[in-house]
Scaffold this motif. Sequence first.
Motif, PDB file in Angstrom:
ATOM      1  N   LEU A  69     -31.566  -7.566 -11.510  1.00 16.78           N
ATOM      2  CA  LEU A  69     -31.955  -8.144 -10.220  1.00 16.78           C
ATOM      3  C   LEU A  69     -30.838  -9.026  -9.689  1.00 16.78           C
ATOM      4  O   LEU A  69     -30.237  -9.804 -10.433  1.00 16.78           O
ATOM      5  CB  LEU A  69     -33.212  -8.999 -10.370  1.00 16.78           C
ATOM      6  N   SER A  70     -30.608  -8.946  -8.397  1.00 21.91           N
ATOM      7  CA  SER A  70     -29.696  -9.885  -7.751  1.00 21.91           C
ATOM      8  C   SER A  70     -30.331 -11.266  -7.840  1.00 21.91           C
ATOM      9  O   SER A  70     -31.545 -11.382  -8.026  1.00 21.91           O
ATOM     10  CB  SER A  70     -29.486  -9.495  -6.287  1.00 21.91           C
ATOM     11  N   PRO A  71     -29.543 -12.329  -7.691  1.00 22.85           N
ATOM     12  CA  PRO A  71     -30.146 -13.669  -7.726  1.00 22.85           C
ATOM     13  C   PRO A  71     -31.310 -13.842  -6.742  1.00 22.85           C
ATOM     14  O   PRO A  71     -32.354 -14.378  -7.142  1.00 22.85           O
ATOM     15  CB  PRO A  71     -28.969 -14.603  -7.429  1.00 22.85           C
ATOM     16  N   PRO A  72     -31.192 -13.387  -5.483  1.00 31.28           N
ATOM     17  CA  PRO A  72     -32.347 -13.544  -4.587  1.00 31.28           C
ATOM     18  C   PRO A  72     -33.584 -12.772  -5.067  1.00 31.28           C
ATOM     19  O   PRO A  72     -34.708 -13.263  -4.939  1.00 31.28           O
ATOM     20  CB  PRO A  72     -31.852 -12.995  -3.245  1.00 31.28           C
ATOM     21  N   ASP A  73     -33.378 -11.581  -5.634  1.00 29.64           N
ATOM     22  CA  ASP A  73     -34.511 -10.814  -6.155  1.00 29.64           C
ATOM     23  C   ASP A  73     -35.113 -11.483  -7.390  1.00 29.64           C
ATOM     24  O   ASP A  73     -36.324 -11.455  -7.593  1.00 29.64           O
ATOM     25  CB  ASP A  73     -34.094  -9.383  -6.480  1.00 29.64           C
ATOM     26  N   PHE A  74     -34.260 -12.086  -8.214  1.00 24.94           N
ATOM     27  CA  PHE A  74     -34.741 -12.831  -9.377  1.00 24.94           C
ATOM     28  C   PHE A  74     -35.623 -13.991  -8.919  1.00 24.94           C
ATOM     29  O   PHE A  74     -36.710 -14.206  -9.450  1.00 24.94           O
ATOM     30  CB  PHE A  74     -33.558 -13.344 -10.209  1.00 24.94           C
ATOM     31  N   VAL A  75     -35.162 -14.720  -7.916  1.00 20.16           N
ATOM     32  CA  VAL A  75     -35.931 -15.854  -7.380  1.00 20.16           C
ATOM     33  C   VAL A  75     -37.258 -15.365  -6.807  1.00 20.16           C
ATOM     34  O   VAL A  75     -38.293 -16.006  -7.005  1.00 20.16           O
ATOM     35  CB  VAL A  75     -35.100 -16.631  -6.338  1.00 20.16           C
ATOM     36  N   GLU A  76     -37.249 -14.225  -6.140  1.00 23.21           N
ATOM     37  CA  GLU A  76     -38.505 -13.670  -5.612  1.00 23.21           C
ATOM     38  C   GLU A  76     -39.466 -13.311  -6.743  1.00 23.21           C
ATOM     39  O   GLU A  76     -40.677 -13.506  -6.624  1.00 23.21           O
ATOM     40  CB  GLU A  76     -38.224 -12.459  -4.726  1.00 23.21           C
ATOM     41  N   THR A  77     -38.916 -12.800  -7.845  1.00 23.32           N
ATOM     42  CA  THR A  77     -39.747 -12.497  -9.012  1.00 23.32           C
ATOM     43  C   THR A  77     -40.372 -13.775  -9.566  1.00 23.32           C
ATOM     44  O   THR A  77     -41.563 -13.803  -9.892  1.00 23.32           O
ATOM     45  CB  THR A  77     -38.905 -11.788 -10.096  1.00 23.32           C
ATOM     46  N   VAL A  78     -39.578 -14.821  -9.660  1.00 19.95           N
ATOM     47  CA  VAL A  78     -40.108 -16.111 -10.124  1.00 19.95           C
ATOM     48  C   VAL A  78     -41.197 -16.593  -9.170  1.00 19.95           C
ATOM     49  O   VAL A  78     -42.244 -17.084  -9.605  1.00 19.95           O
ATOM     50  CB  VAL A  78     -38.977 -17.154 -10.271  1.00 19.95           C
ATOM     51  N   ALA A  79     -40.997 -16.416  -7.875  1.00 19.63           N
ATOM     52  CA  ALA A  79     -41.998 -16.833  -6.887  1.00 19.63           C
ATOM     53  C   ALA A  79     -43.329 -16.118  -7.121  1.00 19.63           C
ATOM     54  O   ALA A  79     -44.400 -16.723  -6.942  1.00 19.63           O
ATOM     55  CB  ALA A  79     -41.498 -16.585  -5.469  1.00 19.63           C
ATOM     56  N   LEU A  80     -43.275 -14.873  -7.543  1.00 23.98           N
ATOM     57  CA  LEU A  80     -44.504 -14.126  -7.812  1.00 23.98           C
ATOM     58  C   LEU A  80     -45.227 -14.651  -9.057  1.00 23.98           C
ATOM     59  O   LEU A  80     -46.438 -14.488  -9.185  1.00 23.98           O
ATOM     60  CB  LEU A  80     -44.193 -12.639  -7.995  1.00 23.98           C
ATOM     61  N   ASP A  88     -38.176 -20.307  -1.279  1.00 26.58           N
ATOM     62  CA  ASP A  88     -37.443 -21.574  -1.276  1.00 26.58           C
ATOM     63  C   ASP A  88     -37.853 -22.470  -2.437  1.00 26.58           C
ATOM     64  O   ASP A  88     -37.004 -23.054  -3.118  1.00 26.58           O
ATOM     65  CB  ASP A  88     -37.638 -22.327   0.047  1.00 26.58           C
ATOM     66  N   THR A  89     -39.163 -22.593  -2.677  1.00 29.88           N
ATOM     67  CA  THR A  89     -39.594 -23.438  -3.793  1.00 29.88           C
ATOM     68  C   THR A  89     -39.235 -22.790  -5.122  1.00 29.88           C
ATOM     69  O   THR A  89     -38.876 -23.486  -6.083  1.00 29.88           O
ATOM     70  CB  THR A  89     -41.103 -23.754  -3.740  1.00 29.88           C
ATOM     71  N   ALA A  90     -39.284 -21.466  -5.195  1.00 29.91           N
ATOM     72  CA  ALA A  90     -38.927 -20.773  -6.433  1.00 29.91           C
ATOM     73  C   ALA A  90     -37.437 -20.923  -6.738  1.00 29.91           C
ATOM     74  O   ALA A  90     -37.052 -21.004  -7.900  1.00 29.91           O
ATOM     75  CB  ALA A  90     -39.307 -19.302  -6.349  1.00 29.91           C
ATOM     76  N   ARG A  91     -36.607 -20.975  -5.724  1.00 27.63           N
ATOM     77  CA  ARG A  91     -35.167 -21.192  -5.963  1.00 27.63           C
ATOM     78  C   ARG A  91     -34.972 -22.586  -6.557  1.00 27.63           C
ATOM     79  O   ARG A  91     -34.197 -22.772  -7.487  1.00 27.63           O
ATOM     80  CB  ARG A  91     -34.373 -21.044  -4.666  1.00 27.63           C
ATOM     81  N   TRP A  92     -35.660 -23.571  -6.017  1.00 25.35           N
ATOM     82  CA  TRP A  92     -35.596 -24.945  -6.533  1.00 25.35           C
ATOM     83  C   TRP A  92     -36.070 -24.967  -7.996  1.00 25.35           C
ATOM     84  O   TRP A  92     -35.422 -25.553  -8.861  1.00 25.35           O
ATOM     85  CB  TRP A  92     -36.472 -25.838  -5.659  1.00 25.35           C
ATOM     86  N   ASP A  93     -37.208 -24.315  -8.255  1.00 26.29           N
ATOM     87  CA  ASP A  93     -37.770 -24.270  -9.603  1.00 26.29           C
ATOM     88  C   ASP A  93     -36.810 -23.583 -10.574  1.00 26.29           C
ATOM     89  O   ASP A  93     -36.567 -24.076 -11.676  1.00 26.29           O
ATOM     90  CB  ASP A  93     -39.102 -23.522  -9.602  1.00 26.29           C
TER      91      ASP A  93
END
Length: 131
Positions: A69-80, A88-93
């Motif tokens: 996963l690209s970094p943005p896709d990784f962050v989206e996965t974390v958001a899920l 935005d909050t998942a990137r912070w987390d």
Amino acid sequence: MAITQDEFLTQVQERGQYTTTSEAERVTRAVLAALGAHLVGAERKELADRLPAPRRPLLLDPLPATTPLSPPDFVETVALLIEGATPDTARWDTSAVLSTLADQIHEDLLRRILTQLPPGYALLFGRAELA
């Protein structure tokens, strides 16, 4: 020697500016589980060994991801994985957990981990992008 669970969560809580340890716990679980799916081999095991014992399965148990996963896709996965999270909050987390993790390991291990991941992850670990 690995950091204790309380020390790790306290550092995540401070970096993430979370009001409770349970909030730091929640984001730590999500980020480590997502990361564990994207690391393989000796680096995954070596990184897990630097974590508090109760956190190690979060990194070691996930099945390997089928595609990086690209970094943005990784962050989206974390958001899920985090109830109520946005990208935005998942990137912070993600940054709160991964930068805490990066501080617990040698730069050589971090470099080897980053070579397993697509470009752009260094920033999530609180480091400048390595050339």
